[in-house]
Design a protein around this motif. Structure first.
Motif, PDB file in Angstrom:
ATOM      1  N   ALA A 144      -8.498   1.323   3.116  1.00 49.88           N
ATOM      2  CA  ALA A 144      -7.352   2.714   3.028  1.00 49.88           C
ATOM      3  C   ALA A 144      -7.125   2.183   4.330  1.00 49.88           C
ATOM      4  O   ALA A 144      -7.708   1.432   5.513  1.00 49.88           O
ATOM      5  CB  ALA A 144      -7.775   4.140   3.114  1.00 49.88           C
ATOM      6  N   GLY A 145      -6.121   2.514   4.871  1.00 52.20           N
ATOM      7  CA  GLY A 145      -5.901   2.037   5.944  1.00 52.20           C
ATOM      8  C   GLY A 145      -4.755   3.765   6.981  1.00 52.20           C
ATOM      9  O   GLY A 145      -4.222   4.729   6.414  1.00 52.20           O
ATOM     10  N   TRP A 146      -4.811   3.381   9.077  1.00 52.99           N
ATOM     11  CA  TRP A 146      -3.882   4.749   8.966  1.00 52.99           C
ATOM     12  C   TRP A 146      -2.934   4.320   8.342  1.00 52.99           C
ATOM     13  O   TRP A 146      -1.830   3.147   8.090  1.00 52.99           O
ATOM     14  CB  TRP A 146      -4.022   4.896  10.746  1.00 52.99           C
ATOM     15  N   GLY A 147      -1.510   4.658   8.988  1.00 51.19           N
ATOM     16  CA  GLY A 147      -0.173   4.523   8.307  1.00 51.19           C
ATOM     17  C   GLY A 147       1.162   3.545   9.351  1.00 51.19           C
ATOM     18  O   GLY A 147       1.813   3.899   9.808  1.00 51.19           O
ATOM     19  N   LEU A 148       0.398   2.478   8.246  1.00 44.11           N
ATOM     20  CA  LEU A 148       1.732   1.705   8.756  1.00 44.11           C
ATOM     21  C   LEU A 148       1.748   0.536   7.817  1.00 44.11           C
ATOM     22  O   LEU A 148       0.671  -0.142   5.995  1.00 44.11           O
ATOM     23  CB  LEU A 148       0.982   0.540   9.527  1.00 44.11           C
ATOM     24  N   PHE A 149       2.913   0.179   7.507  1.00 48.39           N
ATOM     25  CA  PHE A 149       3.239  -1.074   6.597  1.00 48.39           C
ATOM     26  C   PHE A 149       3.361  -2.516   6.939  1.00 48.39           C
ATOM     27  O   PHE A 149       4.357  -2.200   7.698  1.00 48.39           O
ATOM     28  CB  PHE A 149       4.566  -0.613   5.701  1.00 48.39           C
ATOM     29  N   THR A 150       2.710  -3.781   6.245  1.00 50.32           N
ATOM     30  CA  THR A 150       3.014  -4.809   7.026  1.00 50.32           C
ATOM     31  C   THR A 150       3.662  -5.563   5.484  1.00 50.32           C
ATOM     32  O   THR A 150       3.596  -5.526   4.910  1.00 50.32           O
ATOM     33  CB  THR A 150       1.518  -4.915   7.504  1.00 50.32           C
ATOM     34  N   PRO A 151       4.738  -6.376   6.268  1.00 48.77           N
ATOM     35  CA  PRO A 151       4.860  -7.681   5.205  1.00 48.77           C
ATOM     36  C   PRO A 151       4.432  -8.272   4.552  1.00 48.77           C
ATOM     37  O   PRO A 151       4.573  -8.589   3.100  1.00 48.77           O
ATOM     38  CB  PRO A 151       5.553  -8.066   5.933  1.00 48.77           C
ATOM     39  N   HIS A 152       3.180  -8.695   5.085  1.00 44.42           N
ATOM     40  CA  HIS A 152       1.783  -9.437   4.506  1.00 44.42           C
ATOM     41  C   HIS A 152       1.060  -9.178   4.223  1.00 44.42           C
ATOM     42  O   HIS A 152      -0.260 -10.114   4.625  1.00 44.42           O
ATOM     43  CB  HIS A 152       2.590 -11.199   4.963  1.00 44.42           C
ATOM     44  N   PRO A 153       0.520  -8.149   3.566  1.00 46.67           N
ATOM     45  CA  PRO A 153      -0.916  -7.569   3.592  1.00 46.67           C
ATOM     46  C   PRO A 153      -1.676  -8.396   2.451  1.00 46.67           C
ATOM     47  O   PRO A 153      -1.057  -8.813   1.713  1.00 46.67           O
ATOM     48  CB  PRO A 153      -0.821  -5.673   3.246  1.00 46.67           C
ATOM     49  N   GLU A 154      -2.560  -7.947   2.688  1.00 48.23           N
ATOM     50  CA  GLU A 154      -3.903  -8.463   1.564  1.00 48.23           C
ATOM     51  C   GLU A 154      -3.968  -7.922   0.525  1.00 48.23           C
ATOM     52  O   GLU A 154      -4.377  -6.419   0.852  1.00 48.23           O
ATOM     53  CB  GLU A 154      -5.191  -8.701   2.151  1.00 48.23           C
ATOM     54  N   PRO A 155      -4.195  -7.385  -0.864  1.00 50.12           N
ATOM     55  CA  PRO A 155      -4.543  -6.463  -2.243  1.00 50.12           C
ATOM     56  C   PRO A 155      -5.777  -6.030  -1.706  1.00 50.12           C
ATOM     57  O   PRO A 155      -7.091  -7.172  -1.631  1.00 50.12           O
ATOM     58  CB  PRO A 155      -4.177  -7.225  -3.244  1.00 50.12           C
ATOM     59  N   VAL A 156      -5.867  -5.031  -1.792  1.00 47.70           N
ATOM     60  CA  VAL A 156      -7.928  -4.115  -2.074  1.00 47.70           C
ATOM     61  C   VAL A 156      -8.080  -4.348  -3.520  1.00 47.70           C
ATOM     62  O   VAL A 156      -9.051  -3.975  -3.946  1.00 47.70           O
ATOM     63  CB  VAL A 156      -7.854  -3.297  -1.638  1.00 47.70           C
ATOM     64  N   LEU A 157      -6.871  -4.515  -4.359  1.00 50.14           N
ATOM     65  CA  LEU A 157      -6.702  -4.326  -5.252  1.00 50.14           C
ATOM     66  C   LEU A 157      -5.295  -5.334  -6.219  1.00 50.14           C
ATOM     67  O   LEU A 157      -4.566  -5.370  -6.050  1.00 50.14           O
ATOM     68  CB  LEU A 157      -6.935  -2.595  -6.883  1.00 50.14           C
ATOM     69  N   THR A 158      -6.066  -5.991  -7.384  1.00 50.56           N
ATOM     70  CA  THR A 158      -5.032  -6.607  -8.217  1.00 50.56           C
ATOM     71  C   THR A 158      -4.626  -6.197  -9.462  1.00 50.56           C
ATOM     72  O   THR A 158      -6.131  -6.293 -10.517  1.00 50.56           O
ATOM     73  CB  THR A 158      -4.505  -8.624  -8.050  1.00 50.56           C
ATOM     74  N   VAL A 159      -3.799  -5.731 -10.231  1.00 51.78           N
ATOM     75  CA  VAL A 159      -3.787  -5.737 -12.005  1.00 51.78           C
ATOM     76  C   VAL A 159      -2.397  -6.361 -11.834  1.00 51.78           C
ATOM     77  O   VAL A 159      -1.743  -6.826 -11.177  1.00 51.78           O
ATOM     78  CB  VAL A 159      -3.574  -4.212 -11.935  1.00 51.78           C
ATOM     79  N   GLN A 160      -2.449  -6.518 -13.564  1.00 51.87           N
ATOM     80  CA  GLN A 160      -1.466  -6.811 -14.052  1.00 51.87           C
ATOM     81  C   GLN A 160      -0.150  -6.017 -14.621  1.00 51.87           C
ATOM     82  O   GLN A 160      -0.846  -4.765 -14.632  1.00 51.87           O
ATOM     83  CB  GLN A 160      -2.101  -7.288 -16.086  1.00 51.87           C
TER      84      GLN A 160
END
Length: 366
Positions: free
Chosen positions: A25-41
């Motif tokens: 989790a993080g505080w309220g920011l959206f970044t263009p190139h974040p690292e996923p904390v979970l990847t799903v199909q």
């Protein structure tokens, strides 16, 4: 609440569970190139155990904050204490966002379909906060006003007082993907083309949200869950209530949406988002006209006429910088334009081709 047999059946894989923590989790920011904390199909179901922002920024800490409101310490989520200790970046909103979740194969100009399967309270209470400089009537109140609302035991309503009941209709106020690179890092407070803090109260269990994809993996965030809210959120907050949100992700290649769209069993919703209310209205009108032309096969004059006579326009969000206008169309009014005689719009196995914003149907008769 959603009907469990319809959306969370025993004969399909159980959802992956994503807990909220300092790592996810993080505080309220959206970044263009974040690292996923979970990847799903695509097709995966995920239960995201969100926490409300209320109490997280309190100087005295979440436990003391809620104890002052009459909540015992053992009813304060431990995760709230954990995220409250996270440094808050400059420019972030006060929202606690869980994610991002990457969806394998998602690329810019795709469309991410987010089916809201279930929204379940994690604690038996929510909080509403208003006061000076809050909401549409920012000059109305002279003092901050905070009220705890307890959910009735059957999870049907919050008692308001005087015999008034507030229906419990839980939803996620924020659902978003990573913004385009050109936008840079942005606060989660104003909604925008990537979704975000739309606070559209009809995105309850059984609804579906469609978001344009701007980055590889889409990178989905959610948070700011609400137990009840009027359209517009005019007094600044909803009943802010920590929820577990279960969603399913599907991916549509090349959908190229300009703004979010949504649907449920009875409605199609096209959204306009802008800092100017008039421009948000214009965008919503353009979006629903484009939908009627591209998907319903209407001529431009008939689509515009339909939007004026049969569509309803709602102010979904009025207080978070950008405004959200939603053009609502009842599906019953569109049945003559559909190739199939009946709804729903997707198959039970959740592998159906794209339908709502993208399928072309036969041209309606002149």
């Amino acid at each position: 609440m959603s009907e469990m047999p319809d959306r969370l059946r025993d004969d399909v894989p159980k959802p992956v569970v994503l807990e909220t923590s300092r790592k996810t989790a993080g505080w309220g920011l959206f970044t263009p190139h974040p690292e996923p904390v979970l990847t799903v199909q695509p097709g995966a179901r995920v239960t995201i155990k969100t926490v409300s922002w209320v109490g997280a920024t309190a100087p005295e800490g979440p436990v003391a904050y809620f104890e002052a409101l009459g909540v015992p310490a053992d009813q304060v989520l431990p995760e709230l204490l954990e995220v409250a200790s996270m440094p808050r970046p400059k420019g972030s909103s006060g929202h606690v966002l869980t994610g991002p979740i990457g969806i394998e194969g998602a690329e810019p100009d795709d469309v991410l379909e987010v089916r809201v399967l279930d929204v379940t309270p994690r604690v038996p209470y929510g909080v509403h906060i208003t006061g000076p400089h809050c909401g549409v009537l920012g000059d109305l109140l002279e003092r901050r006003s905070t009220r705890l609302f307890r959910l009735d035991p059957e999870q049907r309503f919050y008692p308001f007082g005087g015999g008034i009941e507030i229906p419990f209709r839980p939803f996620a106020g924020i659902m978003a993907v990573a913004p385009p690179t050109s936008a840079g890092t942005v606060s989660a407070n104003p909604p925008d083309r990537w979704g975000g803090n739309m606070d559209f109260r009809d995105l309850v269990a059984g609804s579906t949200l469609y978001l344009p994809v701007f980055q590889p993996g889409a990178m989905f965030y959610t948070g700011d869950t609400h137990g009840a809210q009027g359209h517009g959120e005019v007094s600044q907050t909803a009943i802010e209530h920590s929820m577990a949100v279960t969603v399913q992700f599907l991916l549509h290649k090349g959908g190229a949406l300009k703004f979010p769209r949504a649907e449920d069993a009875d409605h199609v919703w096209c959204m306009g988002i802008h800092e100017n209310l008039d421009e948000a209205m214009r965008i919503a009108n353009r979006e629903v006209v484009d939908y009627l032309i591209a998907v319903m096969g209407m001529r431009d004059d008939e689509a515009y006429r339909f939007s004026g006579l049969l569509a309803d326009f709602k102010v979904a969000e009025a207080v978070n910088g950008n405004k959200v206008i939603v053009a609502e169309v009842h599906k019953d009014r569109l049945r003559p334009y559909w190739a199939e005689p009946t709804f729903p719009l997707w198959a039970a196995d959740c592998t159906s081709p794209p339908v709502l914003p993208f399928r072309t149907v036969p041209q309606a008769p002149s």
